[in-house]
Design an enzyme around this catalytic site. Structure first.
Site, PDB file in Angstrom:
ATOM      1  N   ASP A 275      28.655  -6.947   3.171  1.00 61.79           N
ATOM      2  CA  ASP A 275      28.701  -5.676   3.889  1.00 61.79           C
ATOM      3  C   ASP A 275      27.439  -5.496   4.724  1.00 61.79           C
ATOM      4  OD1 ASP A 275      29.214  -3.145   4.803  1.00 61.79           O
ATOM      5  OD2 ASP A 275      28.649  -2.153   2.924  1.00 61.79           O
ATOM      6  N   LYS A 282      23.301  -1.655   8.500  1.00 57.35           N
ATOM      7  CA  LYS A 282      22.364  -1.343   7.430  1.00 57.35           C
ATOM      8  C   LYS A 282      20.956  -1.802   7.801  1.00 57.35           C
ATOM      9  CE  LYS A 282      25.622  -1.839   3.547  1.00 57.35           C
ATOM     10  NZ  LYS A 282      25.433  -0.509   2.926  1.00 57.35           N
ATOM     11  N   ASP A 293      28.732  -6.449  -2.966  1.00 55.03           N
ATOM     12  CA  ASP A 293      29.682  -5.374  -2.665  1.00 55.03           C
ATOM     13  C   ASP A 293      31.112  -5.738  -3.064  1.00 55.03           C
ATOM     14  OD1 ASP A 293      29.794  -2.757  -1.895  1.00 55.03           O
ATOM     15  OD2 ASP A 293      30.124  -3.158   0.219  1.00 55.03           O
ATOM     16  N   ASP A 352      29.926   2.071   7.832  1.00 58.81           N
ATOM     17  CA  ASP A 352      29.357   1.622   6.565  1.00 58.81           C
ATOM     18  C   ASP A 352      30.013   2.308   5.369  1.00 58.81           C
ATOM     19  OD1 ASP A 352      27.719   0.127   4.934  1.00 58.81           O
ATOM     20  OD2 ASP A 352      26.058   1.550   5.008  1.00 58.81           O
ATOM     21  N   GLU A 354      32.954   1.771   4.365  1.00 58.70           N
ATOM     22  CA  GLU A 354      34.130   0.906   4.521  1.00 58.70           C
ATOM     23  C   GLU A 354      34.901   0.697   3.235  1.00 58.70           C
ATOM     24  OE1 GLU A 354      31.809  -1.552   2.157  1.00 58.70           O
ATOM     25  OE2 GLU A 354      31.158  -0.288   3.816  1.00 58.70           O
ATOM     26  N   ARG A 356      35.942   2.728   0.917  1.00 61.93           N
ATOM     27  CA  ARG A 356      37.058   3.669   0.738  1.00 61.93           C
ATOM     28  C   ARG A 356      38.211   3.360   1.687  1.00 61.93           C
ATOM     29  NH1 ARG A 356      32.956   8.415   1.989  1.00 61.93           N
ATOM     30  NH2 ARG A 356      31.666   6.787   1.055  1.00 61.93           N
TER      31      ARG A 356
END
Length: 518
Positions: A275, A282, A293, A352, A354, A356
């Site tokens: 991620d 990030k 992740d 970010d 992502e 969900r």
């Protein structure tokens, strides 16, 4: 490493090492008393000289103890007798295996089962020693070109107990031992997947691992490719995958060990194999840890591995939406609106957020299994780390009974979880001017609003959400995956089989195996 349970007295055991507990104020456990009596007060003499005070987790290795058949005697501190709880006992177990690993001992016999632990039974102690023993042996060095020469490792551990066990106690202890070994193996699998480099552990790799498990345990596996997801209308999951050259996968692994017409428990694990944050990039520091992740996905595979090893009479389906979240010319942008599999539209305000997005389509896909309940596991929000630190996983859900079952399992497994509210008032933060909802609700109550988002896709079944952002891995010197919440999830399923067996003292897995032998 092989484990077994044996009745006997410690001074008569022939082994490379015998382990006995010592409480503070020179209070001996029954095993230590037996050794001391046989040695004519040798141990109390050492304690009297102040060489060991019984502090929790402390150890003292003795050699040539008079009248002992063992080569070594390891004393382990248990703290104050009236205060020995979960942490103290587990710390002692870890200290024992660390001390043993520093010796050349090939086998050892541990007399720790009779130490009184607050509100814990014999089976719990057996389970903790089995898990602690295998965890102590875990190493991840498969990506190194040169591995340091391994020191001699323990090959055999015997759990000694002085008192005679009833047939029921013996059976329950043996069952707990097998459960502990299966849970530890499941945790090791989850750790391995989390610790792998993200250029190796891709969505395709996760799918291959699921297929390998299916072959090993004769399970059913389905892997949806991008075209399949497009046909199903999984616009939210595919929006996350757009920036990556790695093809996304949706993996469904089915274990049918229960009643043929029984509804399954569905475990949905977030599988973002790396991620970057996407366009909402990030910060660079510690971004390497975003390979973790996918620890939700790893915990699902680890749990099904443990369940299959035990042969639990339950029905479990694992669903893993797997993808990378990368920036790129085709990546989803803040402000984009996508349509999920449920038909609900989502304004993506932050790429970010992502996890969900991929979970909501997987939760919609779970409906086809007509589940008894659904539990999703995800390293979802940094806000959960701020709220609960690295001790407890966040728990939210739409069903009080299911949430309590998970809390009870977390207490039994000592894989802590804490329930947060899911009040309707929080839903207001997800309002969007341009779609049915936004994918973020602002900084305030970030863990709760993330769960609120997921709750909009779980109206047709009982659902719980575990946010493991603070518990799935460690940073710093001990950086690595923890294997959590495999113990919690496995205990949740074990507890269900125990209830189904009528609380007779025979757990569901043992009852199932006995029936199959008949």
């Amino acid at each position: 490493m092989k484990f077994n349970i044996k009745n006997g007295t410690p001074e008569k055991q022939r082994s490379a090492c015998v382990v006995a507990g010592i409480f503070e104020q020179q209070k001996l456990t029954p095993a230590a008393e037996a050794l001391d009596k046989s040695a004519n007060g040798y141990i109390t003499g050492i304690l009297g000289r102040g060489d060991m005070k019984g502090k929790a987790g402390s150890t003292l290795m003795l050699h040539n103890v008079p009248n002992s058949a063992c080569e070594r005697v390891l004393l382990v501190g248990l703290g104050k007798e009236q205060e020995l709880g979960d942490k103290g006992y587990r710390d002692a177990v870890r200290a024992v295996f660390k001390a043993l690993s520093d010796t050349g001992a090939a086998d050892a016999i541990l007399f720790l089962l009779e130490a009184p632990v607050k509100n814990r039974d014999l089976s719990w102690k057996v389970l903790q020693i089995a898990i602690g023993g295998l965890e102590s042996m875990y190493r991840f060095d498969r990506l190194k070109s040169k591995v340091e020469e391994a020191e001699p490792k323990l090959q055999k551990i015997t759990l000694g107990i002085i008192k005679s066990l009833t047939e029921e106690e013996q059976a329950a202890s043996e069952e707990a031992l097998q459960q502990g070994l299966a849970v530890a193996d499941g945790m090791s699998l989850a750790k391995d997947l989390g610790n792998l480099a993200p250029n190796i552990c891709t969505p395709t790799y996760l799918a291959e691992q699921a297929m390998s498990m299916a072959k090993t345990y004769k399970l059913k596996v389905t892997v949806l490719e991008q075209k399949d997801m497009e046909d199903l209308g999984m616009g939210a999951l595919l929006a996350v995958a757009r920036g990556s050259r790695q093809p996304p996968k949706l993996i469904a692994l089915e274990y049918w060990g229960g009643a043929k017409k029984g509804k399954p428990v569905v475990l949905v694990g977030k599988g973002v194999t790396f991620d970057t944050g996407g366009i909402s990039l990030k910060p660079a520091p510690e971004m390497d840890e975003m390979k973790y992740d996918m620890c939700g996905a790893a915990s699902v595979l680890g749990t099904i591995d443990a369940v299959a090893k035990m042969g639990l009479p339950v029905n479990v389906v694992g669903i893993i939406p797997a993808t990378e979240n990368m920036p790129g010319g085709n990546a989803t942008k803040p402000g984009d609106v996508v349509t999920s599999m449920s038909g609900q539209t989502i304004e993506i305000l932050n790429t970010d957020a992502e996890g969900r997005l991929i979970l909501c389509d997987a939760l919609a896909y779970a409906e086809r299994y007509e589940p008894e309940s659904v539990i999703n596991i995800a390293t979802l929000t940094g806000a959960c780390v701020i709220a609960l630190g690295h001790v407890a996983s966040g728990l939210l859900g739409n069903d009080d009974e299911l949430a309590q079952e998970l809390l009870d399992a977390s207490e039994r497994a000592v894989d802590r979880a804490w329930r947060l509210p899911l009040f309707d008032e929080y839903q207001e933060q997800l309002k969007s001017n341009f779609a049915d909802m936004a994918n973020i609700g602002g900084r305030a109550a970030g863990t709760i609003t993330a769960a609120c988002f997921l709750s909009r896709f779980t109206k047709k079944y009982r659902w719980a959400h575990l946010d493991v952002a603070g518990t799935a891995w460690k940073s710093g010197k001990e950086k690595g995956a923890t294997g959590r919440p495999v113990p919690l999830l496995t205990q949740f399923l074990i507890s269900r089989t125990t209830k189904q067996s009528g609380n007779t003292g025979e757990t569901g897995s043992r009852k199932s195996r006995r029936k199959s032998k008949e």
